[in-house]
Design a protein around this motif. Sequence first.
Motif, mmCIF file in Angstrom:
data_model
loop_
_atom_site.group_PDB
_atom_site.id
_atom_site.type_symbol
_atom_site.label_atom_id
_atom_site.label_comp_id
_atom_site.label_asym_id
_atom_site.label_seq_id
_atom_site.Cartn_x
_atom_site.Cartn_y
_atom_site.Cartn_z
ATOM 1 N N GLN A 122 8.362 2.778 0.954
ATOM 2 C CA GLN A 122 8.912 1.662 0.187
ATOM 3 C C GLN A 122 10.290 1.340 0.735
ATOM 4 O O GLN A 122 11.197 2.171 0.696
ATOM 5 N N ASP A 145 13.935 -0.264 0.802
ATOM 6 C CA ASP A 145 14.944 -0.573 -0.204
ATOM 7 C C ASP A 145 15.142 -2.086 -0.280
ATOM 8 O O ASP A 145 15.584 -2.711 0.676
ATOM 9 N N ARG A 162 6.588 -2.461 0.504
ATOM 10 C CA ARG A 162 6.026 -1.202 0.987
ATOM 11 C C ARG A 162 5.318 -1.504 2.307
ATOM 12 O O ARG A 162 4.623 -2.534 2.430
ATOM 13 N N HIS A 215 2.030 -4.570 5.490
ATOM 14 C CA HIS A 215 2.953 -4.567 4.359
ATOM 15 C C HIS A 215 2.262 -5.133 3.137
ATOM 16 O O HIS A 215 1.236 -5.824 3.235
ATOM 17 N N GLY A 234 4.926 -8.391 -1.475
ATOM 18 C CA GLY A 234 6.331 -8.106 -1.195
ATOM 19 C C GLY A 234 7.043 -9.282 -0.582
ATOM 20 O O GLY A 234 6.449 -10.136 0.089
#
Length: 253
Positions: free
Chosen positions: A227, A229, A233, A248, A252
């Motif tokens: 994951q 920051d 992920r 990914h 996200g």
Amino acid sequence: MKQTEVETGGPCWVELSTSDPEAAKWFYAELFGWRVETDPRPEAGGYSSLLLGEAPVAGLAPAYPPGRPTSWTVSFAVADADAVAELARARGGSVVMEPMEVFDLGRFAILADPAGAVFSVWQARAFGGAAVLNEAGSLGWVELATRDTAGAKEFYTRVFGWSVTLGGSYTQWGLAGQDFGGMLEMGEQYPPEVPPHWMPYFAVADVDLTAERAAGLGAEVVLAPVQMDGGPRLAVLRDAQGGVFGIHAATGE
């Protein structure tokens, strides 16, 4: 990636050059659910389109010349492939393959930035590139790994007009407010013999399950799911022939 359709200057296509096309077709069809359509024309050289349903999302071709390492190539949409090739050369890059016609589909060239990272440009005619972006099973991000981040910023902003957003040690590329890729500085984690390169990331519904499935299909998990920051992920994989790509989470940013 916020980009959901092909924009001039942005990524429009990714293509796998592989030492074993049949094995690659099987692997990516199993992993992403892609359907394979191989061009039957002899002059097409065995080129295959990889489709998500009816939407083309990537390409696959036998490695040429034979013996060339398996790798993914990222392509960027341009209005004039010849003009961009000349601009790239003027800005310190090189033209690996001069602009050429691809049937009635478009015109393309293979270029390299001043540090040697290879990419291609596509001037669309009948074929505009990926029909889907940033959905599960399609291209979601492109990333440059280089040892000369300052030179890369200078080169790509001049050649393509990209915007640059800095976030700690990571740089994001964008067009008209839409981020589509990033840049990672190559540190000690990269052996000296690894050259600067572009790598595609494909969006998936579940990074952990996809990485596990890839391993079961014979791929190597280069970077286990992690994951980021403030980001998605992701994981990095290498297919059985050596093609490296990322995945990914489709939801996200």
